[in-house]
Design an enzyme around this catalytic site. Structure first.
Site, PDB file in Angstrom:
ATOM      1  N   TYR A   1       4.603 -54.032   3.391  1.00 19.90           N
ATOM      2  CA  TYR A   1       4.223 -53.287   4.594  1.00 19.90           C
ATOM      3  C   TYR A   1       3.066 -54.046   5.211  1.00 19.90           C
ATOM      4  CZ  TYR A   1       6.825 -49.232   2.821  1.00 19.90           C
ATOM      5  OH  TYR A   1       7.797 -48.394   2.364  1.00 19.90           O
TER       6      TYR A   1
ATOM      7  N   LYS B   1      10.261 -41.637   3.072  1.00 21.38           N
ATOM      8  CA  LYS B   1      10.228 -40.310   2.453  1.00 21.38           C
ATOM      9  C   LYS B   1      11.325 -39.337   2.879  1.00 21.38           C
ATOM     10  CE  LYS B   1       6.744 -40.930  -0.125  1.00 21.38           C
ATOM     11  NZ  LYS B   1       7.046 -41.018  -1.541  1.00 21.38           N
TER      12      LYS B   1
ATOM     13  N   PRO C   1       9.298 -42.999   9.316  1.00 19.73           N
ATOM     14  CA  PRO C   1       9.900 -43.662   8.153  1.00 19.73           C
ATOM     15  C   PRO C   1       8.946 -44.469   7.268  1.00 19.73           C
ATOM     16  CG  PRO C   1      10.519 -44.776  10.183  1.00 19.73           C
ATOM     17  CD  PRO C   1       9.789 -43.540  10.592  1.00 19.73           C
TER      18      PRO C   1
HETATM   19  P1  FAD Z   1      21.359 -35.571   7.524  1.00 14.28           P
HETATM   20  O1  FAD Z   1      21.511 -36.802   6.712  1.00 14.28           O
HETATM   21  O2  FAD Z   1      21.073 -35.699   8.968  1.00 14.28           O
HETATM   22  O3  FAD Z   1      22.694 -34.728   7.327  1.00 14.28           O
HETATM   23  C1  FAD Z   1      23.005 -33.594   8.107  1.00 14.28           C
HETATM   24  C2  FAD Z   1      24.518 -33.473   8.187  1.00 14.28           C
HETATM   25  O4  FAD Z   1      24.872 -32.242   8.826  1.00 14.28           O
HETATM   26  C3  FAD Z   1      25.142 -34.581   9.017  1.00 14.28           C
HETATM   27  O5  FAD Z   1      26.136 -35.249   8.252  1.00 14.28           O
HETATM   28  C4  FAD Z   1      25.726 -33.864  10.234  1.00 14.28           C
HETATM   29  O6  FAD Z   1      26.911 -34.480  10.702  1.00 14.28           O
HETATM   30  C5  FAD Z   1      25.990 -32.480   9.652  1.00 14.28           C
HETATM   31  N1  FAD Z   1      26.044 -31.410  10.674  1.00 14.28           N
HETATM   32  C6  FAD Z   1      25.186 -31.207  11.710  1.00 14.28           C
HETATM   33  N2  FAD Z   1      25.532 -30.107  12.406  1.00 14.28           N
HETATM   34  C7  FAD Z   1      26.640 -29.608  11.816  1.00 14.28           C
HETATM   35  C8  FAD Z   1      27.484 -28.504  12.083  1.00 14.28           C
HETATM   36  N3  FAD Z   1      27.260 -27.686  13.117  1.00 14.28           N
HETATM   37  N4  FAD Z   1      28.560 -28.264  11.275  1.00 14.28           N
HETATM   38  C9  FAD Z   1      28.809 -29.071  10.213  1.00 14.28           C
HETATM   39  N5  FAD Z   1      28.040 -30.154   9.919  1.00 14.28           N
HETATM   40  C10 FAD Z   1      26.971 -30.420  10.702  1.00 14.28           C
HETATM   41  N6  FAD Z   1      14.519 -42.108   5.954  1.00 14.28           N
HETATM   42  C11 FAD Z   1      13.874 -42.961   5.188  1.00 14.28           C
HETATM   43  O7  FAD Z   1      13.271 -42.502   4.200  1.00 14.28           O
HETATM   44  N7  FAD Z   1      13.908 -44.320   5.430  1.00 14.28           N
HETATM   45  C12 FAD Z   1      14.625 -44.839   6.478  1.00 14.28           C
HETATM   46  O8  FAD Z   1      14.669 -46.054   6.676  1.00 14.28           O
HETATM   47  C13 FAD Z   1      15.312 -43.952   7.325  1.00 14.28           C
HETATM   48  N8  FAD Z   1      16.028 -44.410   8.373  1.00 14.28           N
HETATM   49  C14 FAD Z   1      16.644 -43.499   9.185  1.00 14.28           C
HETATM   50  C15 FAD Z   1      17.367 -43.959  10.295  1.00 14.28           C
HETATM   51  C16 FAD Z   1      17.984 -43.041  11.169  1.00 14.28           C
HETATM   52  C17 FAD Z   1      18.751 -43.560  12.392  1.00 14.28           C
HETATM   53  C18 FAD Z   1      17.881 -41.640  10.914  1.00 14.28           C
HETATM   54  C19 FAD Z   1      18.533 -40.640  11.857  1.00 14.28           C
HETATM   55  C20 FAD Z   1      17.190 -41.212   9.787  1.00 14.28           C
HETATM   56  C21 FAD Z   1      16.564 -42.116   8.927  1.00 14.28           C
HETATM   57  N9  FAD Z   1      15.854 -41.693   7.798  1.00 14.28           N
HETATM   58  C22 FAD Z   1      15.223 -42.575   7.012  1.00 14.28           C
HETATM   59  C23 FAD Z   1      15.768 -40.312   7.423  1.00 14.28           C
HETATM   60  C24 FAD Z   1      16.783 -39.939   6.346  1.00 14.28           C
HETATM   61  O9  FAD Z   1      17.955 -40.652   6.515  1.00 14.28           O
HETATM   62  C25 FAD Z   1      16.978 -38.438   6.447  1.00 14.28           C
HETATM   63  O10 FAD Z   1      15.728 -37.831   6.132  1.00 14.28           O
HETATM   64  C26 FAD Z   1      18.086 -37.872   5.556  1.00 14.28           C
HETATM   65  O11 FAD Z   1      19.334 -38.291   6.007  1.00 14.28           O
HETATM   66  C27 FAD Z   1      18.001 -36.342   5.548  1.00 14.28           C
HETATM   67  O12 FAD Z   1      19.129 -35.802   4.957  1.00 14.28           O
HETATM   68  P2  FAD Z   1      19.729 -34.409   5.432  1.00 14.28           P
HETATM   69  O13 FAD Z   1      20.882 -34.164   4.522  1.00 14.28           O
HETATM   70  O14 FAD Z   1      18.659 -33.418   5.527  1.00 14.28           O
HETATM   71  O15 FAD Z   1      20.218 -34.637   6.941  1.00 14.28           O
HETATM   72  C1  DHB Z   2      13.100 -48.928   3.770  1.00 17.27           C
HETATM   73  C2  DHB Z   2      12.808 -48.041   4.782  1.00 17.27           C
HETATM   74  C3  DHB Z   2      11.561 -47.487   4.835  1.00 17.27           C
HETATM   75  O1  DHB Z   2      11.238 -46.601   5.801  1.00 17.27           O
HETATM   76  C4  DHB Z   2      10.576 -47.811   3.912  1.00 17.27           C
HETATM   77  O2  DHB Z   2       9.352 -47.274   4.016  1.00 17.27           O
HETATM   78  C5  DHB Z   2      10.888 -48.691   2.897  1.00 17.27           C
HETATM   79  C6  DHB Z   2      12.153 -49.256   2.819  1.00 17.27           C
HETATM   80  C7  DHB Z   2      14.446 -49.534   3.715  1.00 17.27           C
HETATM   81  O3  DHB Z   2      15.250 -49.256   4.611  1.00 17.27           O
HETATM   82  O4  DHB Z   2      14.706 -50.309   2.772  1.00 17.27           O
END
Ligand code: FAD
Ligand code: DHB
Length: 391
Positions: free
Chosen positions: A202, A297, A293
């Site tokens: 980082y 976390k 991000p």
């Molecule tokens: P989600 O993964 O968003 O899952 C929610 C699900 O609910 C989805 O599949 C959606 O299709 C479904 N859904 C929504 N509405 C409905 C409905 N009405 N009916 C049925 N299904 C529905 N975190 C990190 O720690 N590091 C990263 O690098 C990172 N990169 C990310 C990049 C992007 C573009 C995004 C959007 C997020 C990123 N995150 C990252 C965050 C991490 O991916 C999320 O915190 C994680 O996916 C949370 O999981 P979740 O199951 O709560 O939500």
């Molecule tokens: C990655 C993403 C993050 O936000 C981070 O803090 C460390 C690693 C990754 O995508 O590998």
């Protein structure tokens, strides 16, 4: 259809919750609006905290993670080319993190639930609205294969992400919303090149933040801070590699470069509601909170929520004890606030926010100098980074 727990969303929160409940013999149904292919290929997080890794193994879904995940024993923090190493295991009594892509976690859980056990998990099934959450028989209306259906359940858990319907169903008067929009975004790439460092890096640089991570011994994942209105077209590959080189670089170190196979821009925000349940409706994961991000976390916090819910439903169904269910929001929010704080700290500390001659820049630098000097500060970073065992 009838079930005990109706789960909306097959992201990490919904899939982990479903698996935890099945492992306790508690019936549940998962509805997911997207296709299986879409959910399994969505490119997102990659960093798994110690607790997340342990849970996957405990649930018997850790085989691929053990074979292909890359455990990390430390992280490198850099400020204008000066680096500090944070050794996790030494500072946290043996805890660490593992790099294993979110889409592989999702694939492993779906394979276990749908293919191995044939548990009810419906793709392309969109929940339209949730009703009667103040009664003991709430129901979810959903559309599947062009027809309208209902699931009658004891409880509904909205694991439906930031744009889901769960949060809209909570009565507005029961929660406050907290939101910070940051004045920068991340441009992230996947590149076919071996990682240039064993540890993640980082980096603060006067030109902006950069992060070096990877997905495998052949694939690097890298990010740079860009303006919110920037576009990937402004970043041809050569310019991007030069920028990464400048921001991550230090004396005697070279950045491995290679073909870039994916580029995308992600905005950064801190967001949360301060109450995560009402009646028979519970919220988990991104549906209730988003962290920036920096520190990786988001996924881990979603898993921590449903781990609590799993224990609470087990106490309800097996011991007729509702104490944990009633206390879910209060218990979950302790970790949410801790994680909001750490993610905000990492974001503020390593992004360019101020001019170099300003008071605020000097504070940012003074804090980095303190990280260099103080074992206490390095321990604080290490225990938050690997994730507190309990909170
Ligand atoms: P989600 O993964 O968003 O899952 C929610 C699900 O609910 C989805 O599949 C959606 O299709 C479904 N859904 C929504 N509405 C409905 C409905 N009405 N009916 C049925 N299904 C529905 N975190 C990190 O720690 N590091 C990263 O690098 C990172 N990169 C990310 C990049 C992007 C573009 C995004 C959007 C997020 C990123 N995150 C990252 C965050 C991490 O991916 C999320 O915190 C994680 O996916 C949370 O999981 P979740 O199951 O709560 O939500
Ligand atoms: C990655 C993403 C993050 O936000 C981070 O803090 C460390 C690693 C990754 O995508 O590998």
């Amino acid at each position: 259809m009838k079930t005990k727990v109706g789960i909306i969303g097959a992201g990490p929160a919904g899939l982990f919750l479903s698996k935890i409940l099945h492992s306790q013999g508690i019936d549940n149904v998962v509805l997911e609006s997207r296709s299986r292919h879409y959910v399994e290929n969505r490119l997102r997080a990659g960093l798994l905290e110690h607790n997340t890794v342990e849970l996957l193994k405990e649930l018997g879904v850790g085989k691929n993670l053990i074979n292909n995940g890359i455990p990390h024993h430390g992280v490198m923090l850099s400020f204008n080319g000066e680096r500090v190493h944070i050794p996790f295991e030494e500072l946290t009594g043996g805890r660490n993190i593992t790099i294993y892509g979110q889409r592989f976690v999702v694939r492993d859980l779906i394979a276990d639930l749908a293919d191995k056990n044939n548990y009810p998990l419906y793709f392309e099934a969109t929940a339209g609205h949730i009703e009667k959450i103040e009664t003991d028989r709430p129901l979810i209306h959903y559309e599947y294969e062009g027809e309208n259906h209902e699931i009658h359940c004891d409880y509904v858990v909205a694991c439906d992400g930031y744009h889901g319907i769960g949060r809209q169903t909570l009565p507005g008067h029961i929660f406050n919303t907290h939101r910070v929009e940051y004045p920068f975004s991340w441009l992230g790439i996947l590149a076919e090149t071996p990682p240039s460092s064993e540890e993640l890096i980082y980096a603060f640089h006067t030109r902006g933040f950069a992060l070096l991570s990877y997905r495998s011994p052949e694939i690097s994942r890298l990010y740079i801070q860009v303006d919110n209105d920037d576009h990937v077209d402004n970043w041809p590959d050569d310019k991007l590699w030069d920028e990464l080189d400048t921001r991550l670089g230090t004396e005697g170190w070279t950045l491995n470069k290679g073909p870039i196979i994916q580029k995308g821009i992600t905005p950064m925000r801190s967001y949360m509601i301060d109450h995560m349940q009402y009646g028979r409706l519970f919220m988990a994961g991104d549906a209730a909170h988003i962290v920036p991000p920096t520190g990786g976390k988001g996924l881990n916090l979603a898993v921590a929520d449903v781990k609590l819910l799993g224990k609470a439903f087990a106490a309800h169904y097996h011991n007729n004890d509702d104490t944990l269910l009633k206390g879910y929001s209060t218990d979950a929010l302790k970790r949410v606030w801790r994680t909001q704080h750490f993610s905000n700290f990492m974001t503020q500390q390593f992004h360019k926010r101020f001019q170099e001659d300003s008071f605020d820049y000097q504070l940012q630098k003074a804090q980095f100098d303190y990280i260099k000097k103080s074992v206490a500060m390095r321990t604080t970073i290490a225990e938050n980074y690997v994730g507190l065992k309990e909170i």
